[in-house]
Design a protein around this motif. Structure first.
Motif, mmCIF file in Angstrom:
data_model
loop_
_atom_site.group_PDB
_atom_site.id
_atom_site.type_symbol
_atom_site.label_atom_id
_atom_site.label_comp_id
_atom_site.label_asym_id
_atom_site.label_seq_id
_atom_site.Cartn_x
_atom_site.Cartn_y
_atom_site.Cartn_z
ATOM 1 N N ARG A 137 66.407 -8.986 37.334
ATOM 2 C CA ARG A 137 67.050 -9.607 36.171
ATOM 3 C C ARG A 137 66.932 -11.129 36.172
ATOM 4 N NH1 ARG A 137 72.714 -6.136 35.470
ATOM 5 N NH2 ARG A 137 71.716 -4.084 35.192
ATOM 6 N N ASP A 138 66.529 -11.718 37.287
ATOM 7 C CA ASP A 138 66.437 -13.173 37.352
ATOM 8 C C ASP A 138 65.228 -13.650 36.546
ATOM 9 O OD1 ASP A 138 64.376 -13.607 40.122
ATOM 10 O OD2 ASP A 138 65.274 -11.684 39.583
ATOM 11 N N ALA A 139 65.252 -14.927 36.176
ATOM 12 C CA ALA A 139 64.246 -15.491 35.272
ATOM 13 C C ALA A 139 62.844 -15.481 35.862
ATOM 14 C CB ALA A 139 64.634 -16.922 34.887
ATOM 15 N N ASP A 140 62.728 -15.598 37.193
ATOM 16 C CA ASP A 140 61.400 -15.685 37.793
ATOM 17 C C ASP A 140 60.931 -14.362 38.388
ATOM 18 O OD1 ASP A 140 63.169 -15.568 39.878
ATOM 19 O OD2 ASP A 140 62.116 -17.036 41.117
ATOM 20 N N ALA A 141 61.527 -13.259 37.958
ATOM 21 C CA ALA A 141 61.173 -11.942 38.510
ATOM 22 C C ALA A 141 59.697 -11.627 38.285
ATOM 23 C CB ALA A 141 62.053 -10.859 37.887
ATOM 24 N N ILE A 200 63.373 -25.927 50.873
ATOM 25 C CA ILE A 200 62.453 -26.581 49.949
ATOM 26 C C ILE A 200 62.865 -26.227 48.533
ATOM 27 C CG2 ILE A 200 60.440 -26.683 51.478
ATOM 28 C CD1 ILE A 200 59.433 -24.118 50.082
ATOM 29 N N CYS A 201 62.447 -27.034 47.591
ATOM 30 C CA CYS A 201 62.812 -26.786 46.196
ATOM 31 C C CYS A 201 61.646 -27.176 45.286
ATOM 32 C CB CYS A 201 64.081 -27.558 45.825
ATOM 33 S SG CYS A 201 64.743 -27.109 44.200
ATOM 34 N N PRO A 202 60.570 -26.380 45.282
ATOM 35 C CA PRO A 202 59.423 -26.721 44.438
ATOM 36 C C PRO A 202 59.761 -26.622 42.957
ATOM 37 C CG PRO A 202 59.189 -24.504 45.324
ATOM 38 C CD PRO A 202 60.380 -25.111 46.005
ATOM 39 N N GLU A 203 59.051 -27.388 42.164
ATOM 40 C CA GLU A 203 59.259 -27.317 40.724
ATOM 41 C C GLU A 203 58.656 -26.034 40.176
ATOM 42 O OE1 GLU A 203 57.707 -30.765 38.849
ATOM 43 O OE2 GLU A 203 59.147 -32.143 39.771
ATOM 44 N N ARG A 204 59.060 -25.689 38.969
ATOM 45 C CA ARG A 204 58.531 -24.491 38.315
ATOM 46 C C ARG A 204 57.851 -24.884 37.007
ATOM 47 N NH1 ARG A 204 59.651 -19.192 40.378
ATOM 48 N NH2 ARG A 204 60.863 -19.498 42.284
ATOM 49 N N THR A 205 56.743 -24.223 36.727
ATOM 50 C CA THR A 205 56.068 -24.435 35.449
ATOM 51 C C THR A 205 56.828 -23.660 34.378
ATOM 52 O OG1 THR A 205 54.634 -22.499 35.673
ATOM 53 C CG2 THR A 205 53.867 -24.568 36.668
ATOM 54 N N PRO A 206 56.570 -23.918 33.092
ATOM 55 C CA PRO A 206 57.238 -23.165 32.029
ATOM 56 C C PRO A 206 57.062 -21.655 32.167
ATOM 57 C CG PRO A 206 56.167 -25.103 31.110
ATOM 58 C CD PRO A 206 55.741 -25.021 32.541
ATOM 59 N N SER A 207 55.956 -21.231 32.775
ATOM 60 C CA SER A 207 55.721 -19.797 32.944
ATOM 61 C C SER A 207 56.317 -19.250 34.236
ATOM 62 C CB SER A 207 54.210 -19.508 32.926
ATOM 63 O OG SER A 207 53.540 -20.255 33.916
ATOM 64 N N GLY A 208 56.969 -20.128 35.016
ATOM 65 C CA GLY A 208 57.678 -19.673 36.209
ATOM 66 C C GLY A 208 56.939 -19.825 37.519
ATOM 67 N N ALA A 215 43.540 -33.835 44.378
ATOM 68 C CA ALA A 215 43.312 -33.685 42.939
ATOM 69 C C ALA A 215 44.332 -32.740 42.329
ATOM 70 C CB ALA A 215 41.897 -33.173 42.694
ATOM 71 N N GLN A 216 44.641 -31.657 43.056
ATOM 72 C CA GLN A 216 45.631 -30.713 42.535
ATOM 73 C C GLN A 216 47.011 -31.358 42.476
ATOM 74 O OE1 GLN A 216 45.507 -26.544 43.787
ATOM 75 N NE2 GLN A 216 43.667 -27.035 44.960
ATOM 76 N N TRP A 217 47.337 -32.182 43.475
ATOM 77 C CA TRP A 217 48.624 -32.878 43.437
ATOM 78 C C TRP A 217 48.684 -33.813 42.239
ATOM 79 C CZ3 TRP A 217 48.300 -32.739 49.267
ATOM 80 C CH2 TRP A 217 49.343 -31.967 49.807
ATOM 81 N N ALA A 218 47.572 -34.474 41.970
ATOM 82 C CA ALA A 218 47.542 -35.414 40.844
ATOM 83 C C ALA A 218 47.759 -34.690 39.524
ATOM 84 C CB ALA A 218 46.200 -36.156 40.813
ATOM 85 N N ARG A 219 47.389 -33.398 39.479
ATOM 86 C CA ARG A 219 47.535 -32.640 38.249
ATOM 87 C C ARG A 219 48.891 -31.947 38.155
ATOM 88 N NH1 ARG A 219 42.591 -28.806 36.984
ATOM 89 N NH2 ARG A 219 43.948 -28.502 35.185
ATOM 90 N N GLY A 220 49.776 -32.205 39.108
ATOM 91 C CA GLY A 220 51.114 -31.632 38.993
ATOM 92 C C GLY A 220 51.529 -30.738 40.131
#
Length: 275
Positions: A238-242, A42-50, A5-10
């Motif tokens: 300083r990186d975006a996902d800090a 691995i290269c997981p996707e990131r949500t808008p909030s990081g 279910a979590q995979w189905a939601r993104g």
């Protein structure tokens, strides 16, 4: 919520991935997963909030890497080359099966909902892993970092808290004075306040008043301060996902701290009872 279910939601959160992997890889940590990502495995996707969101393919690649390290003692450089060969199609399924037989392993397809068409739908796992009994996973009582994740805020009035916790207004006032329950800036309470109030009420039945519980509050504050001190330098990166990395670190450290605290209390109680 189930993994499917979590995979189905993104995709899955890093904490959920940790829970999936621990039954087979008890030593896996969030830091290890982040390290493998930094190495390009691995290269997981990131949500808008990081926040990281892991696909089925990401999880299968993690299993591939961890299995190769554990059972074949392969260095990450070699594992990465194998993954790149699979990604590029240079290693076809037949070649992978031949290599698997040569190394005593078996080619395993990803779950049926994991076909992505990226050339990474199959991974190689040791044959012993398929036939061996599933190993024990997380130690009973271990706290998951996901328990410290706040997906959405729930605000309730004082009357709502009194009703849900089953306490009197006077008792709530005592809890607030003792610093055990703290209303938000707008005067609202959250669901954690309900748990705290219910627990304090249960303890009161044994003669423990709100003032007696201050020791628990002070200990929790000290642990939280230590966790914040460790995570603060990460948040200043300083990186975006800090900030996202700092929040993940806080959750992981908080979970480990709570697990340690629980284990120490259990050990002390057993010793006090002569166990």
């Amino acid at each position: 919520m189930s993994g499917a279910a979590q995979w189905a939601r993104g995709g899955l959160s890093i904490g959920s991935v940790l829970d999936l992997l621990r039954p087979d890889f008890p030593d896996i940590t969030i830091s290890k997963i982040r390290f493998l990502e930094s190495e390009g495995l691995i290269c997981p996707e990131r949500t808008p909030s990081g926040y990281r969101r892991f696909s089925v393919t990401d999880v299968e690649r993690l299993k591939f890497v961890l299995t190769a390290q554990r059972d074949q003692y392969l260095p990450l450089k070699v594992i990465k080359e194998q993954l790149e060969a699979i990604d590029s199609g240079a290693a076809t399924l037949g070649v992978r099966e031949a290599r698997a037989r040569a190394h005593g392993t078996a080619a395993v397809a990803a779950p049926e909902f994991g076909a992505t068409g990226t050339g990474r739908a199959h991974v190689v796992r040791p044959a012993t892993e398929l036939s061996a009994p599933r190993r024990l996973g997380v130690v009973p009582g271990e706290v998951s970092p996901d328990e410290f994740r706040v997906d959405h805020e729930i605000r309730m009035t004082r009357d709502d808290l009194l009703t849900q916790a089953g306490i009197s207004d006077q008792f709530l006032t005592e809890l607030i004075k003792a610093g055990l329950v703290t209303p938000g800036a707008a005067g609202y309470f959250d669901t954690e306040a309900v748990v705290l109030a219910r627990t304090a009420r249960a303890l009161s039945e044994f003669g423990l008043e709100a003032r007696h519980l201050r020791a628990f509050k002070l200990a929790a504050d000290r642990e939280a301060a230590m966790v914040a001190q460790i995570a603060a330098p990460i948040a200043k990166g300083r990186d975006a996902d800090a900030r996202a990395r700092a929040e993940e670190t806080v959750r992981e450290l908080a979970a480990l701290s709570l697990t340690l605290h629980t284990s120490l209390v259990k050990a002390a109680v057993r010793a006090a009872l002569g166990g």
